[in-house]
Design a protein around this motif. Structure first.
Motif, PDB file in Angstrom:
ATOM      1  N   ILE A   1       0.847  -1.200   0.000  1.00 58.24           N
ATOM      2  CA  ILE A   1       0.000   0.000   0.000  1.00 58.24           C
ATOM      3  C   ILE A   1       0.879   1.245   0.000  1.00 58.24           C
ATOM      4  O   ILE A   1       0.629   2.187  -0.752  1.00 58.24           O
TER       5      ILE A   1
ATOM      6  N   LYS B   1       2.188   2.044  -3.247  1.00 60.56           N
ATOM      7  CA  LYS B   1       1.097   2.351  -4.179  1.00 60.56           C
ATOM      8  C   LYS B   1       0.896   1.255  -5.230  1.00 60.56           C
ATOM      9  O   LYS B   1       0.602   1.517  -6.398  1.00 60.56           O
TER      10      LYS B   1
ATOM     11  N   TYR C   1      -4.287  -0.775  -2.728  1.00 60.77           N
ATOM     12  CA  TYR C   1      -4.977   0.130  -1.826  1.00 60.77           C
ATOM     13  C   TYR C   1      -6.197  -0.613  -1.300  1.00 60.77           C
ATOM     14  O   TYR C   1      -6.517  -1.705  -1.777  1.00 60.77           O
TER      15      TYR C   1
ATOM     16  N   GLU D   1     -10.345  -0.232  -0.351  1.00 61.36           N
ATOM     17  CA  GLU D   1     -11.569   0.549  -0.501  1.00 61.36           C
ATOM     18  C   GLU D   1     -12.680  -0.253   0.155  1.00 61.36           C
ATOM     19  O   GLU D   1     -12.946  -1.383  -0.262  1.00 61.36           O
TER      20      GLU D   1
ATOM     21  N   LYS E   1      -7.356  -3.831  -3.291  1.00 59.44           N
ATOM     22  CA  LYS E   1      -7.440  -3.607  -4.735  1.00 59.44           C
ATOM     23  C   LYS E   1      -6.081  -3.216  -5.302  1.00 59.44           C
ATOM     24  O   LYS E   1      -5.319  -2.499  -4.668  1.00 59.44           O
TER      25      LYS E   1
ATOM     26  N   CYS F   1      -3.556  -1.234  -7.699  1.00 59.82           N
ATOM     27  CA  CYS F   1      -3.496   0.140  -8.204  1.00 59.82           C
ATOM     28  C   CYS F   1      -3.144   0.227  -9.679  1.00 59.82           C
ATOM     29  O   CYS F   1      -3.192   1.308 -10.257  1.00 59.82           O
TER      30      CYS F   1
ATOM     31  N   ASP G   1      -2.853  -0.078 -13.805  1.00 59.95           N
ATOM     32  CA  ASP G   1      -3.746   0.313 -14.882  1.00 59.95           C
ATOM     33  C   ASP G   1      -4.261  -0.917 -15.623  1.00 59.95           C
ATOM     34  O   ASP G   1      -3.975  -2.054 -15.259  1.00 59.95           O
TER      35      ASP G   1
END
Length: 114
Positions: A90, A93, A96, A98, A103, A105, A107
């Motif tokens: 986390i 990055k 993360y 939610e 989840k 990060c 793309d």
């Protein structure tokens, strides 16, 4: 690269290397800090990353630990050691949370590898 031969794909060093090769040939690797960060991981962190990727967008950390405990007890991970690695992911990055769900990060390009 994933060829849709299975419902799930394991994340391991060969998968990360395939992703790296694809990025090098098609895009600037320096634009992918997640890949750069993951390449610095040791074997233990890569195994944890693989485990956490399997729960991507499906489980909370508590649920992930419960599933891991059911199948492996604490042979591979204690809850606290896995939490440390998740906290690092986390902080870097890479993941993360939610609503407590873990989840990725990355793309769309990176998500197809997990």
């Amino acid at each position: 690269m994933q060829q849709k031969r299975a419902n799930k794909m394991k994340l391991d060093l060969s998968i990360l290397e395939d992703a790296r090769r694809e990025l090098v040939t098609s895009q600037a690797l320096s634009n992918r800090p997640i890949i750069s960060n993951i390449r610095k991981f040791d074997k233990n962190e890569l195994f944890a990353l693989s485990l956490i990727c399997k729960s991507n967008e499906k489980l909370t950390f508590e649920q992930l630990c419960l599933v891991e405990y059911i199948f492996n007890a604490e042979k591979k991970w204690s809850k606290s050691s896995l939490k440390k690695i998740l906290d690092n992911l986390i902080e870097e990055k890479i993941f993360y949370t939610e609503n407590d769900i873990v989840k990725f990060c990355g793309d769309e390009f990176l998500t197809k590898f997990i």
